[in-house]
Scaffold this active site. Structure first.
Site, PDB file in Angstrom:
ATOM      1  N   CYS A   1       0.837  -1.205   0.000  1.00  0.00           N
ATOM      2  CA  CYS A   1       0.000   0.000   0.000  1.00  0.00           C
ATOM      3  C   CYS A   1       0.873   1.257   0.000  1.00  0.00           C
ATOM      4  O   CYS A   1       0.586   2.236  -0.696  1.00  0.00           O
ATOM      5  CB  CYS A   1      -0.919   0.023   1.221  1.00  0.00           C
ATOM      6  SG  CYS A   1      -2.009  -1.421   1.369  1.00  0.00           S
TER       7      CYS A   1
ATOM      8  N   CYS B   1      16.214   0.464  -2.030  1.00  0.00           N
ATOM      9  CA  CYS B   1      15.831   0.317  -0.614  1.00  0.00           C
ATOM     10  C   CYS B   1      14.316   0.403  -0.429  1.00  0.00           C
ATOM     11  O   CYS B   1      13.701   1.422  -0.748  1.00  0.00           O
ATOM     12  CB  CYS B   1      16.552   1.395   0.200  1.00  0.00           C
ATOM     13  SG  CYS B   1      15.806   1.790   1.787  1.00  0.00           S
TER      14      CYS B   1
END
EC number: 5.3.4.1
Length: 361
Positions: free
Chosen positions: A55, A171
């Site tokens: 999300c 990342c």
């Protein structure tokens, strides 16, 4: 005008301002869902959970979609926090996050979206289902991108407080932080003395090593008076960042980028304004001289506020005791209209200072 009416005006204006800067993606609740969905427009709804990694990754794409379709009268782009609004999520069979469903105009029977989770694919889907022809809007970027060529010039500028995110493109935590970090930059974009920046420390390893970066993302704050920098160890929600910058930089912004009611207020000058309002006509000039003297001692950003206090005090004396309330009313009307952020800041500072004149009358 009675004080109660004036304060009611302030409250109403605040509500108007909040509405004006609301997110382009409509937030739905258990109570509002069927008041908005299944009516006179088609609706794309994301059912999500705040802790869900997928999300968070979708968030900037979905916000870009919302910004693009915000003027489309026949389509609604919305979202539901299923941690908070469990009833409506259960009703529509949500069992994983994010779940994206399309509700045709006039229908509460959804069809599940199964396509790619990027703004381009979602826009193509909504245009097809909603009969629209909307082009994706370019999303402005307010985070300053650092490189070895501009790092020292920007970060070591002793006139600016600079927050730097050292990140790596691969990342996951950096990707999750990205939409929030962009919002932080947007909140403070009108503040000349504040810079929100980032550096790809994977591409520019030497700079990362110079500042002791060993993991991603690493956030460091470089205030005006300490260009060695220090680690930012606070929370990573928007409100956490905003509170930190306000505290360290002396700014007064809320999470929507609006100036708060404290912006521009100088306690020593507020005290003198109260004296001015209470003074007799013969005494007002003497108090005005003290305001001018106090304003001349201010430093940095407060210098601007001192000049504004002095200007308003002179107008108060010249135009009479009802000047403050009338001018406050006028400013409220102007601020309720569509004006530039720079103008809104200017008028909000003026209104904030006038509040002391009104409250002391």
């Amino acid at each position: 005008m009675a004080k109660s009416q004036i304060w009611f005006g302030f409250a109403l204006l605040a509500l108007l301002l909040v509405s004006a800067v609301a997110d382009d993606v409509v937030v739905l609740t258990d109570d509002s869902f069927e008041k908005e969905v299944g009516k006179d427009k088609g609706a794309l709804v994301e059912f999500y959970a705040p802790w869900c990694g997928h999300c968070k990754k979708l968030a900037p794409e979905y916000e870009k979609l919302g910004a693009s379709f915000k003027k489309a009268k026949s389509v609604l782009i919305a979202k539901v926090d299923c941690d908070e609004q469990k009833s409506v999520c259960t009703k529509y069979g949500v069992s994983g996050y994010p779940t994206i469903q399309w509700f045709p105009k006039g229908s509460l029977e959804p069809q599940k979206y199964e396509g790619p989770r990027n703004a381009e694919a979602l826009a193509e889907y909504v245009n097809k289902e909603g009969g629209t022809n909307v082009k994706l809007a370019a999303v402005p970027q307010n985070v300053v991108v650092l490189t070895p060529d501009n790092f020292d010039e920007i970060v070591l500028d002793q006139n600016k407080d600079v927050l730097v995110e050292f990140y790596a493109p691969w990342c996951g935590h950096c990707k999750s932080l990205a939409p929030t970090y962009e919002k932080v930059a947007t909140v403070f974009k009108q503040e000349e003395g504040v810079v929100i920046a980032n550096l790809d420390a994977d591409a520019h390893k030497a700079l990362g090593e110079k500042y002791g970066v060993s993991g991603f993302p690493t956030l460091k704050f470089f205030p005006k008076d300490n260009k060695a920098g220090h680690d930012y160890d606070g929370g990573r929600d928007l409100d956490d960042f905003v509170s930190f910058i306000n505290e360290k930089s002396g700014t007064s912004r809320d999470s929507k980028g609006q100036l708060t009611s404290k912006a521009g207020i100088v306690e020593s000058l507020d005290a003198l304004v109260k004296e001015l309002v209470a003074a007799s006509e013969d005494e007002k000039k003497a108090v005005l001289s003290r305001i001018e003297e106090e304003a001349s001692t201010l430093k940095g950003s407060t210098t601007r506020y001192g000049k504004l206090y002095l200007k308003l005090a002179k107008s108060y004396i010249e135009k009479g005791s009802d000047y403050a309330s009338k001018e406050t009313e006028r400013l409220g009307r102007v601020l309720g209209k569509s004006i530039s952020p720079v103008k809104a800041d200017e008028l909000t500072l003026k209104r904030n200072i006038l509040t002391t004149f009104v409250a002391s009358s």
